[in-house]
Write a protein that holds these residues in place. Sequence first.
Motif, PDB file in Angstrom:
ATOM      1  N   CYS A 198       0.956 -17.537  -9.552  1.00  0.00           N
ATOM      2  CA  CYS A 198       0.045 -17.791  -8.423  1.00  0.00           C
ATOM      3  C   CYS A 198      -0.922 -16.612  -8.331  1.00  0.00           C
ATOM      4  O   CYS A 198      -0.661 -15.648  -7.611  1.00  0.00           O
ATOM      5  CB  CYS A 198       0.844 -17.945  -7.126  1.00  0.00           C
ATOM      6  SG  CYS A 198      -0.132 -18.297  -5.660  1.00  0.00           S
ATOM      7  N   PRO A 199      -2.020 -16.651  -9.075  1.00  0.00           N
ATOM      8  CA  PRO A 199      -2.920 -15.491  -9.167  1.00  0.00           C
ATOM      9  C   PRO A 199      -3.415 -14.974  -7.828  1.00  0.00           C
ATOM     10  O   PRO A 199      -3.706 -13.782  -7.699  1.00  0.00           O
ATOM     11  CB  PRO A 199      -4.080 -16.026 -10.014  1.00  0.00           C
ATOM     12  CG  PRO A 199      -3.469 -17.116 -10.838  1.00  0.00           C
ATOM     13  CD  PRO A 199      -2.451 -17.767  -9.949  1.00  0.00           C
ATOM     14  N   ASP A 200      -3.510 -15.829  -6.820  1.00  0.00           N
ATOM     15  CA  ASP A 200      -4.057 -15.417  -5.528  1.00  0.00           C
ATOM     16  C   ASP A 200      -2.975 -15.076  -4.511  1.00  0.00           C
ATOM     17  O   ASP A 200      -3.247 -14.984  -3.318  1.00  0.00           O
ATOM     18  CB  ASP A 200      -4.945 -16.547  -4.981  1.00  0.00           C
ATOM     19  CG  ASP A 200      -5.996 -16.023  -4.010  1.00  0.00           C
ATOM     20  OD1 ASP A 200      -6.445 -14.873  -4.188  1.00  0.00           O
ATOM     21  OD2 ASP A 200      -6.362 -16.758  -3.076  1.00  0.00           O
ATOM     22  N   ILE A 201      -1.747 -14.863  -4.948  1.00  0.00           N
ATOM     23  CA  ILE A 201      -0.651 -14.624  -4.013  1.00  0.00           C
ATOM     24  C   ILE A 201      -0.864 -13.330  -3.232  1.00  0.00           C
ATOM     25  O   ILE A 201      -1.353 -12.331  -3.766  1.00  0.00           O
ATOM     26  CB  ILE A 201       0.709 -14.594  -4.759  1.00  0.00           C
ATOM     27  CG1 ILE A 201       1.869 -14.684  -3.756  1.00  0.00           C
ATOM     28  CG2 ILE A 201       0.821 -13.360  -5.649  1.00  0.00           C
ATOM     29  CD1 ILE A 201       3.217 -14.938  -4.423  1.00  0.00           C
ATOM     30  N   ALA A 202      -0.522 -13.360  -1.945  1.00  0.00           N
ATOM     31  CA  ALA A 202      -0.578 -12.174  -1.088  1.00  0.00           C
ATOM     32  C   ALA A 202       0.817 -11.568  -1.022  1.00  0.00           C
ATOM     33  O   ALA A 202       1.795 -12.269  -0.758  1.00  0.00           O
ATOM     34  CB  ALA A 202      -1.060 -12.547   0.306  1.00  0.00           C
ATOM     35  N   LEU A 203       0.900 -10.263  -1.233  1.00  0.00           N
ATOM     36  CA  LEU A 203       2.199  -9.587  -1.280  1.00  0.00           C
ATOM     37  C   LEU A 203       2.307  -8.575  -0.147  1.00  0.00           C
ATOM     38  O   LEU A 203       1.364  -7.866   0.176  1.00  0.00           O
ATOM     39  CB  LEU A 203       2.360  -8.876  -2.623  1.00  0.00           C
ATOM     40  CG  LEU A 203       2.380  -9.808  -3.847  1.00  0.00           C
ATOM     41  CD1 LEU A 203       2.191  -9.005  -5.123  1.00  0.00           C
ATOM     42  CD2 LEU A 203       3.669 -10.606  -3.892  1.00  0.00           C
ATOM     43  N   SER A 204       3.492  -8.523   0.435  1.00  0.00           N
ATOM     44  CA  SER A 204       3.799  -7.521   1.452  1.00  0.00           C
ATOM     45  C   SER A 204       5.144  -6.897   1.112  1.00  0.00           C
ATOM     46  O   SER A 204       5.908  -7.430   0.291  1.00  0.00           O
ATOM     47  CB  SER A 204       3.818  -8.141   2.854  1.00  0.00           C
ATOM     48  OG  SER A 204       4.772  -9.187   2.935  1.00  0.00           O
ATOM     49  N   THR A 205       5.450  -5.764   1.749  1.00  0.00           N
ATOM     50  CA  THR A 205       6.676  -5.054   1.399  1.00  0.00           C
ATOM     51  C   THR A 205       7.128  -4.147   2.530  1.00  0.00           C
ATOM     52  O   THR A 205       6.426  -3.970   3.520  1.00  0.00           O
ATOM     53  CB  THR A 205       6.459  -4.222   0.110  1.00  0.00           C
ATOM     54  OG1 THR A 205       7.718  -3.864  -0.457  1.00  0.00           O
ATOM     55  CG2 THR A 205       5.663  -2.954   0.380  1.00  0.00           C
ATOM     56  N   GLU A 241      -0.739   0.549  -7.151  1.00  0.00           N
ATOM     57  CA  GLU A 241      -0.659  -0.315  -8.327  1.00  0.00           C
ATOM     58  C   GLU A 241      -0.499  -1.787  -7.954  1.00  0.00           C
ATOM     59  O   GLU A 241      -1.110  -2.665  -8.565  1.00  0.00           O
ATOM     60  CB  GLU A 241       0.504   0.135  -9.217  1.00  0.00           C
ATOM     61  CG  GLU A 241       0.593  -0.622 -10.536  1.00  0.00           C
ATOM     62  CD  GLU A 241       1.561   0.013 -11.508  1.00  0.00           C
ATOM     63  OE1 GLU A 241       1.872  -0.630 -12.533  1.00  0.00           O
ATOM     64  OE2 GLU A 241       2.024   1.151 -11.251  1.00  0.00           O
ATOM     65  N   VAL A 242       0.313  -2.071  -6.938  1.00  0.00           N
ATOM     66  CA  VAL A 242       0.566  -3.464  -6.560  1.00  0.00           C
ATOM     67  C   VAL A 242      -0.599  -4.043  -5.770  1.00  0.00           C
ATOM     68  O   VAL A 242      -0.984  -5.192  -5.975  1.00  0.00           O
ATOM     69  CB  VAL A 242       1.870  -3.577  -5.750  1.00  0.00           C
ATOM     70  CG1 VAL A 242       2.050  -5.002  -5.211  1.00  0.00           C
ATOM     71  CG2 VAL A 242       3.069  -3.186  -6.607  1.00  0.00           C
ATOM     72  N   GLY A 243      -1.178  -3.262  -4.857  1.00  0.00           N
ATOM     73  CA  GLY A 243      -2.256  -3.787  -4.028  1.00  0.00           C
ATOM     74  C   GLY A 243      -1.754  -4.734  -2.953  1.00  0.00           C
ATOM     75  O   GLY A 243      -2.187  -5.886  -2.863  1.00  0.00           O
ATOM     76  N   TYR A 244      -0.842  -4.260  -2.115  1.00  0.00           N
ATOM     77  CA  TYR A 244      -0.261  -5.083  -1.057  1.00  0.00           C
ATOM     78  C   TYR A 244      -1.302  -5.430   0.020  1.00  0.00           C
ATOM     79  O   TYR A 244      -2.158  -4.615   0.360  1.00  0.00           O
ATOM     80  CB  TYR A 244       0.890  -4.345  -0.374  1.00  0.00           C
ATOM     81  CG  TYR A 244       2.061  -4.045  -1.256  1.00  0.00           C
ATOM     82  CD1 TYR A 244       2.964  -5.048  -1.610  1.00  0.00           C
ATOM     83  CD2 TYR A 244       2.289  -2.757  -1.723  1.00  0.00           C
ATOM     84  CE1 TYR A 244       4.071  -4.763  -2.411  1.00  0.00           C
ATOM     85  CE2 TYR A 244       3.384  -2.462  -2.519  1.00  0.00           C
ATOM     86  CZ  TYR A 244       4.273  -3.472  -2.865  1.00  0.00           C
ATOM     87  OH  TYR A 244       5.360  -3.188  -3.653  1.00  0.00           O
ATOM     88  N   GLY A 245      -1.159  -6.607   0.588  1.00  0.00           N
ATOM     89  CA  GLY A 245      -1.969  -6.979   1.729  1.00  0.00           C
ATOM     90  C   GLY A 245      -1.405  -6.435   3.022  1.00  0.00           C
ATOM     91  O   GLY A 245      -2.129  -6.257   4.003  1.00  0.00           O
ATOM     92  N   GLN A 246      -0.101  -6.156   3.029  1.00  0.00           N
ATOM     93  CA  GLN A 246       0.539  -5.625   4.232  1.00  0.00           C
ATOM     94  C   GLN A 246       1.775  -4.838   3.816  1.00  0.00           C
ATOM     95  O   GLN A 246       2.519  -5.260   2.917  1.00  0.00           O
ATOM     96  CB  GLN A 246       0.933  -6.759   5.184  1.00  0.00           C
ATOM     97  CG  GLN A 246       1.403  -6.295   6.541  1.00  0.00           C
ATOM     98  CD  GLN A 246       1.603  -7.454   7.503  1.00  0.00           C
ATOM     99  OE1 GLN A 246       1.789  -8.590   7.088  1.00  0.00           O
ATOM    100  NE2 GLN A 246       1.557  -7.184   8.794  1.00  0.00           N
ATOM    101  N   VAL A 247       1.998  -3.703   4.459  1.00  0.00           N
ATOM    102  CA  VAL A 247       3.171  -2.874   4.180  1.00  0.00           C
ATOM    103  C   VAL A 247       3.764  -2.413   5.510  1.00  0.00           C
ATOM    104  O   VAL A 247       3.047  -1.912   6.374  1.00  0.00           O
ATOM    105  CB  VAL A 247       2.811  -1.642   3.323  1.00  0.00           C
ATOM    106  CG1 VAL A 247       4.063  -0.799   3.055  1.00  0.00           C
ATOM    107  CG2 VAL A 247       2.163  -2.059   2.007  1.00  0.00           C
TER     108      VAL A 247
END
Length: 455
Positions: A302-309, A332-338
């Motif tokens: 899913c190339p457009d997936i938003a990732l948070s951690t 490196e990951v480029g999270y949308g939210q942390v």
Amino acid sequence: MTPTFDRMTFCIHTFGCQMNKHDSERIAGMLEGLGATMVDAVEDADIVVFMTCCVREAADTRLYGQVASLKNVPLRAGSPLPKRIVAVGGCIGQRDGEKLTEQLPHLDVVFGTHNLGSLPGLLAQAVADGAHHVEVLESSSDFPTELPTAREHSWAAWLPITVGCDNFCSYCIVPYVRGREKSRALEDIEREARGYVEAGVREITLLGQNVNSYGRDLYGEPRFVDVLDAVDATGIERLRFATSHPKDLTDEVIARFGSLRSLMPALHLPAQSGSDRILAAMNRRYTREHYLGLIAKLRRACPDIALSTDLIVGFPGETEEDFLQTLSLVREVGYGQVFTFIYSKREGTPAAKMADDTPREVIQERFDRLVEAVQEGAWQANQAELGRVVPVLVEGTSKRDAAMLTGKSPKNQTVHAPLPAGLDAAGLVGTVVDVRVDEARTWYLAGTVEGAPRP
């Protein structure tokens, strides 16, 4: 005898995770079913229930402060009770039990994570005799989903698929207060999800301390992918889940981000640290390389997936080099939210016994650097949305401006848009509107509604 709470009012204060929020919905369902009325303000409540979290020390401090402050809040005029009844449940209730009533003498009821269904009876006893009533079970043989639920929103539902946790990360108190992992039968999950769809729910969030290991206790192997397939087949419009442990995220589940119609392109995947040395001390059972491999697979699916951690700063023994590994992971990951946290010692966990002489000011300075990097990354991630039209599930209006709609995108971003002329805000709640994004800030998107809402 079934207790009744006719003419009584109650409010619930909830701290912590989504599981606690869902437990609060169950409590509201039980009390409303027995005649009580839910109110927002403590001043208007005859019964106040605190659903607590003990993952971090700040939660303990806040609970004690808020419970203590109730001593000075007068009971509402017309209350059928001689005094306000105060109850504490959730993880602090499970952990501390009787000790809470010793430290907070005006506390009436304490219950744990395994006996939500006991609360009405405990409250009724406290109303009848004015004494303390404490019931904390070590475990439960039942999965507590048959209790009535008063959902906060008609268009969204939490759906627990597991309770408890078997991972025993060295810093985490959850397995000790929530118990060992227990899965619901797949048929029960599917039946509940189908009922929600029939009731008009548009978004379901599957819940568990580690949803990826669902079914290991029932079927001998994880079957989370089967849960995703079954819930998607009910016709639900939006499907999400929380929380995932990286060590159990399978290729089959990752592939579903590219194939399931309802699965939203957003995943919360807690890393906790970017340092292999610290990950081993945390007992996380994966490496930085493994984690980054999962990120690469997710973006292929899913190339457009938003990732948070989630990330912890200041774990015992963390060096500057360990911290720099975490900082580089964010970039490196480029999270949308942390979600960033300074390590909080929890008595009873292995990490609480680990020596650490890192000065507090050093930990705070690292935390501040991390927050700055997180904000930069979130802003950058949101810039990709400029000019796009995103479908937004409307949750209400802005607290600052009643003429401004607010809701969530498929990526779980907060989106604001002016209320279109001639439309009623209340009538749009729970609908989906298309918003052209004109502005991308660090923590939200803003734009203009295009076309008609989709009921």
